[in-house]
Design a protein around this motif. Structure first.
Motif, PDB file in Angstrom:
ATOM      1  N   LYS A   1     -21.857  -6.778  -9.415  1.00 49.29           N
ATOM      2  CA  LYS A   1     -21.282  -5.482  -9.042  1.00 49.29           C
ATOM      3  C   LYS A   1     -22.356  -4.548  -8.489  1.00 49.29           C
ATOM      4  O   LYS A   1     -22.118  -3.793  -7.534  1.00 49.29           O
ATOM      5  CB  LYS A   1     -20.591  -4.848 -10.245  1.00 49.29           C
ATOM      6  CG  LYS A   1     -19.309  -5.566 -10.655  1.00 49.29           C
ATOM      7  CD  LYS A   1     -18.715  -4.984 -11.930  1.00 49.29           C
ATOM      8  CE  LYS A   1     -17.425  -5.712 -12.308  1.00 49.29           C
ATOM      9  NZ  LYS A   1     -16.864  -5.236 -13.600  1.00 49.29           N
TER      10      LYS A   1
ATOM     11  N   SER B   1     -19.749   1.872  -7.238  1.00 48.58           N
ATOM     12  CA  SER B   1     -18.834   0.825  -6.791  1.00 48.58           C
ATOM     13  C   SER B   1     -18.491  -0.074  -7.971  1.00 48.58           C
ATOM     14  O   SER B   1     -19.404  -0.580  -8.643  1.00 48.58           O
ATOM     15  CB  SER B   1     -19.482   0.004  -5.670  1.00 48.58           C
ATOM     16  OG  SER B   1     -18.650  -1.061  -5.267  1.00 48.58           O
ATOM     17  N   HIS B   2     -17.197  -0.227  -8.247  1.00 49.24           N
ATOM     18  CA  HIS B   2     -16.739  -1.038  -9.377  1.00 49.24           C
ATOM     19  C   HIS B   2     -17.400  -0.590 -10.690  1.00 49.24           C
ATOM     20  O   HIS B   2     -17.692  -1.404 -11.575  1.00 49.24           O
ATOM     21  CB  HIS B   2     -17.028  -2.525  -9.131  1.00 49.24           C
ATOM     22  CG  HIS B   2     -16.335  -3.090  -7.929  1.00 49.24           C
ATOM     23  ND1 HIS B   2     -16.914  -3.097  -6.679  1.00 49.24           N
ATOM     24  CD2 HIS B   2     -15.113  -3.630  -7.780  1.00 49.24           C
ATOM     25  CE1 HIS B   2     -16.076  -3.638  -5.822  1.00 49.24           C
ATOM     26  NE2 HIS B   2     -14.970  -3.971  -6.451  1.00 49.24           N
TER      27      HIS B   2
END
Length: 362
Positions: free
Chosen positions: A142, A226-227
């Motif tokens: 990730k 992000s994520h």
């Protein structure tokens, strides 16, 4: 052992009744529930011998039920006293509570005290920091995605700066963040920094409606979420042909950054890593102008444990993720920082960002 089980073990070893964890990042890390209750109360209660409880504002209860499993989930209405609701739901005596000393306001400890008299608070921060210190393969994947977005930010920012025509620091920031939104990035990991010329001598300077200067350096410090994971990277480029002095400062900082990157591996200490970079800058005669630690941990937060070069030392281990960001900041003259965040491998480290670090001239 699961994350929850590790905390249960801690409670058993310390003979603590329960936790009350309110840091939204820690809640997400332990439960998979990403919420920000703002001024309301959300907390995770873990016990030695009963099902964990997840307490949220009423408007978040359904989301909590949808996103998590294995928790007794309950909530409270705005008109209710949340602490009284917690006590009524627990129905057990509580004498000790483990909380994150690093992230619980006095108002929350006082709220707990209002319902549980003579309560003892036990510090959970060291355990949580240790749990989050070593990233899993999934977490690193990730973070690689977040790093790729940071590289795209640099590409956009450099191209915007190269347009000339009176473009300002704020213009470049706006373009980067607009394009990130178009790509589906929910938010930047911190306020994007773009600083021209001597303005970059302030390590945490704020972009303004200041035109990018010709034949000067331009510093970019940025990252995205992000994520659920952060990126953070810095590059310093030139707009037009820079002065020889500025180019030399860039060369020294890059040498320091690469020296630290080459040195990092399991078994060395954080202070040793800092010293490798600092020695390069000191030997060049600019040690007094490198006025911060070499790096910080990164993960679900852009700044997290450990400190690389702070007052407390730590041995580097495989799976740790942190920044390598030496800088030289000479007031009124020039500021240069070069930064990558990285993950530690069996024998070295790998960067999450890959944008060219040489002095690029646009």
């Amino acid at each position: 052992m699961s994350k929850i089980d590790q905390i249960v073990q801690f409670l058993s070893e310390k003979n603590v009744d329960m936790t009350f964890i309110t840091n939204p990042t820690t809640l997400n890390y332990l439960t998979g529930l990403a919420i920000d209750p703002h001024e309301r109360i959300a907390g995770l209660m873990i016990f030695r011998d009963r099902i964990p409880m997840l307490f949220t504002p009423a408007l978040e209860v359904e989301k909590a039920k949808e996103k998590t499993t294995g928790f007794d989930i309950f909530g409270y209405e705005d008109a209710q006293n949340p602490w009284a609701v917690i006590k009524a739901h627990l129905k057990i005596p509580v004498h000790s509570i483990a909380v994150e000393f690093s992230d619980i306001p006095l108002a929350k400890t006082e709220g707990l005290k209002s319902q549980f008299s003579d309560i003892e608070f036990v510090n959970l921060t060291p355990l949580i920091e240790r749990m989050r210190l070593i990233k899993s393969v999934d977490e690193i994947e990730k973070m690689k995605i977040a790093g790729d977005f940071a590289d795209k930010c640099f590409e956009i920012g450099f191209a915007t700066a190269a347009e000339r025509g009176g473009v300002t620091e704020s213009d470049i920031v706006a373009k980067i963040e607009y394009e990130m939104k178009r790509m589906g990035v929910p938010q930047m990991s911190f306020e994007t920094i773009v600083l021209t010329g001597s303005r970059a001598a302030n390590p945490h300077g704020v972009p303004e409606e200041v035109k990018v200067q010709e034949n000067k350096l331009l510093l970019f410090d940025l990252g995205v979420m992000s994520h659920g994971y952060a990126s953070d990277a810095t590059r310093t480029i030139a707009i037009g042909e820079p002065a020889a002095f500025d180019a030399e400062i860039h060369k020294i900082v890059l040498e320091a950054q690469l020296a630290a990157m080459d040195f990092i591996k399991p078994g060395v200490s954080a202070i040793e890593v800092d010293k490798v970079a600092r020695d390069v800058i000191t030997k060049a005669g600019y040690g007094e102008y490198f006025n911060h630690r070499l790096g910080h941990g990164i993960g679900m937060d852009v700044h997290e444990f450990p400190s690389i070069g702070g007052a407390e030392d730590i041995i580097i281990e495989k799976g740790m993720c942190f920044s390598d960001e030496p800088g030289i900041y000479i007031p009124g003259k020039v500021g240069v920082r070069i930064e990558d965040c990285l993950y530690v491998t069996d024998s070295g480290c790998e960067s999450f960002t890959h944008t060219n670090k040489d002095l690029m001239i646009f």
